[in-house]
Design an enzyme around this catalytic site. Structure first.
Site, PDB file in Angstrom:
ATOM      1  N   ASP A  12       0.835  -1.204   0.000  1.00  0.00           N
ATOM      2  CA  ASP A  12       0.000   0.000   0.000  1.00  0.00           C
ATOM      3  C   ASP A  12       0.873   1.259   0.000  1.00  0.00           C
ATOM      4  O   ASP A  12       1.943   1.290   0.605  1.00  0.00           O
ATOM      5  CB  ASP A  12      -0.882  -0.036   1.257  1.00  0.00           C
ATOM      6  N   GLU A  45       1.755   0.016  -4.848  1.00  0.00           N
ATOM      7  CA  GLU A  45       0.769   1.011  -5.252  1.00  0.00           C
ATOM      8  C   GLU A  45       1.504   2.325  -5.518  1.00  0.00           C
ATOM      9  O   GLU A  45       1.915   3.024  -4.597  1.00  0.00           O
ATOM     10  CB  GLU A  45      -0.291   1.212  -4.165  1.00  0.00           C
TER      11      GLU A  45
END
Length: 608
Positions: free
Chosen positions: A321, A350
């Protein structure tokens, strides 16, 4: 005498208290043989530390907080065993057992996900409630409330396990679940990105043992388990936040400071230092303290925690993330340490940017990054520019210079920027974007997008529920794009996990998706073949995937009107093939003749 003895025992017990040991155990025969064990307890740093069995202590680090001590031991060539740490302060002492476990055979060389896989992204709280008994738990604050859109709804690991067959039937080969570690926020804890204990599965999802069992059940089906790992921040309820090991364990400012979210400052040669620092060091949101990966203790803690989960839960990959919000050098060292331990392990970061050069900067061995002597060591990034193109192109019926299917074509013209174009994650939506079926409440457009996703380069990822037509409007809030999967709860009106329980509407979506994805499973020409594409004409995009053994011709007609394709334009790729069979509709086409294709439809032709 008895009273004095009881007082002495009470004193020793109080003095000897260890509240946390992390990692809670380790393994022998690890590439990372110097393991740094964190002991936490009241004034534990006042003790001298020794260890049994001839284990070498390579370092003892104490900080300004006397409740922590970090002990580094050398486990190289040490067999699996129990060792004993002794903590001594004057005449008082106590011990703590620590286990070095037997490592799984060939663990280091585990295979990971790749372009032969299709990744199924789900949010466990919203997928299926397999065990209603853990919907609430006394150790965490927020209780179950399915009537609250942003509340805890009760989905759990057992619900995932019970529906692995559904995901397998769909044709997906890997599960990416949003984080499962404990999140003890009072509200909105269901997404679990604000973690409060990164060595413990949230009890509302199950136990650590349940998570391992999920991996085992997936592996029985030849499927893979991908953990959503968060390096950038923890939740403000993490047990360490109220008693930090060091003040700079997290980034702190005189007053609360958000990230400016301008990730370009990480490589912009014209960026001010202040702006770059506020991108990396500012907090993602107020409830998520920003971790300082430039602190060696923090970086080592995160590295060992990641490796611990891979080894313990037998994981097959990570999705990381907010990757590009981390300290740039710190996160590259973290990534390298993981892939040094597991050379075949895939990690997708990400990197939510809207420019291919900026995204390619973050992929391992990027020539763009090399300009600044930077290597992220990150194997894979997410193709956000393709997602952006897909989010509008299918509503643009009339092609212009820059509208319509040309947007998709233009995305692929920049593939040369990536060091490994097959190892990027492609998607039409995820848990943070608008639902595709909200943008396009039209089955034909869903077919176009899914056909594209399943046949272009990269690793396709689909978001739970799209395959049965689920929608949701992000403008109403995140909960609307994270609705409960129908049939995951007792009493649901219909059960879309079963063929008999699906409505006709859901069946139409599922059957198409399953046919497409199951066809893709065994198509190496799609997994690793080369691509030749042709400039779109009349809003029709045609490309070929080919290798030495096979050629597939894909026709995406984004025009609402029927189109006629002159095949002689494509002789470069058609070569000596004479016919093509459509894997979607089973019709055959003579490649010597023109090909007619209905408006807003696609053909996937296996050339014969």
């Amino acid at each position: 005498m008895k009273k004095a003895l009881l007082l002495l025992l009470f004193s020793i017990a109080t003095y000897a208290q260890i509240d946390k040991v992390e990692p809670p155990f380790w393994w022998s025969d690890m590439n990372l043989s110097d393991v740094q064990i964190m002991f936490y307890g009241n004034n534990i740093a006042q003790n001298e530390v020794t260890v049994s069995n001839g284990i070498i202590i390579k370092g003892i680090q104490k900080t300004e907080n006397p409740n922590y001590v970090f002990v580094t031991i050398d486990t190289k060539n040490v067999s699996p065993q129990n060792i004993v740490f002794t903590f001594k302060n004057g005449k008082k002492s106590f011990t703590k057992n620590y286990e070095l476990k037997q490592r799984k055979e060939n663990s280091r060389f585990r295979e990971s996900y790749n372009s032969s896989d299709v990744m199924y992204l789900l949010m466990p709280d919203r997928f299926a409630n397999g065990n209603p008994n853990n919907d609430s738990h006394p150790s965490v604050t927020e209780k179950n409330n399915r009537d609250l859109p942003g509340g805890r709804h009760g989905g759990d690991i057992e619900g995932i396990i019970k529906n692995i067959n559904y995901i397998h039937e769909l044709g997906a080969t890997a599960i990416w679940s949003t984080p499962l570690c404990e999140d003890n926020d009072e509200r909105y804890s269901y997404h679990t990105y604000g973690q409060s204990d990164v060595y413990k599965i949230d009890p509302r999802y199950g136990t650590n043992e349940d998570y391992l069992r999920m991996s085992q059940e997936l592996h029985k089906k030849g499927m893979k388990n991908i953990m959503d790992y968060v390096t950038n921040h923890w939740g403000w309820k993490h047990w360490m936040i109220n008693d930090l090991p060091t003040r700079d364990w997290i980034h702190q400012f005189p007053e609360f400071t958000n990230s400016n979210y301008r990730m370009t400052t990480q490589f912009d040669i014209n960026a001010s230092k202040r702006d770059a620092e506020h991108c990396m060091d500012g907090w993602f949101v107020k409830s998520m303290p920003d971790l300082n990966q430039s602190n060696p203790l923090v970086l080592n803690y995160l590295t060992q925690n990641a490796i611990w989960w891979i080894e313990y839960a037998d994981l097959d990959g990570f999705r990381v993330d907010t990757y590009s919000y981390n300290d740039k050098e710190g996160i590259s060292n973290w990534t390298k340490a993981i892939t040094d331990e597991y050379p075949h392990f895939n990690i997708v970061g990400e990197v939510w940017m809207n420019d291919q050069a900026q995204m390619a900067y973050w992929q391992k061995d990027s020539k763009i990054g090399a300009i600044q002597n930077f290597n992220s060591y990150l194997p894979s990034v997410m193709d956000f520019t393709l997602h952006e193109a897909i989010s509008s192109t299918f509503n643009e019926d009339q092609a212009t210079w820059d509208k319509g299917i040309i947007k998709v074509y233009q995305n692929f013209t920049n593939d040369f920027l990536y060091p490994n174009i097959d190892n990027i994650l492609t998607f039409i939506e995820n848990h943070d974007t608008q639902r595709f079926n909200h943008l396009y409440p039209d089955f034909k457009k869903y077919q176009l997008a899914m056909t594209l996703l399943a046949t272009v380069r990269g690793i396709p990822q689909i978001y739970y529920g799209s395959e049965i037509g689920m929608a949701g409007n992000k403008d109403k809030g995140d909960a609307d794009i994270r609705q409960d999967f129908p049939g995951g709860w007792n009493g649901d009106k219909n059960n879309a996990f079963t063929a008999s329980g699906r409505t006709d509407f859901q069946k139409k979506y599922f059957d198409f998706t399953a046919k497409l994805l199951n066809w893709r499973k065994n198509k190496s020409v799609i997994h690793s073949g080369k691509t030749t594409h042709y400039i779109p004409e009349n809003n029709v995009y045609i490309y070929f995937r080919y290798d030495e053994k096979e050629t597939v011709m894909v026709i995406i007609n984004n025009n609402p009107e029927k189109q006629t394709i002159k095949t002689n334009r494509f002789l470069e790729n058609i070569k000596n093939y004479t016919s093509g069979k459509d894997i979607l509709g089973n019709a055959s086409f003579d490649l010597k003749n023109d090909i007619s294709i209905e408006g807003k439809s696609a053909l996937v032709l296996e050339l014969k």
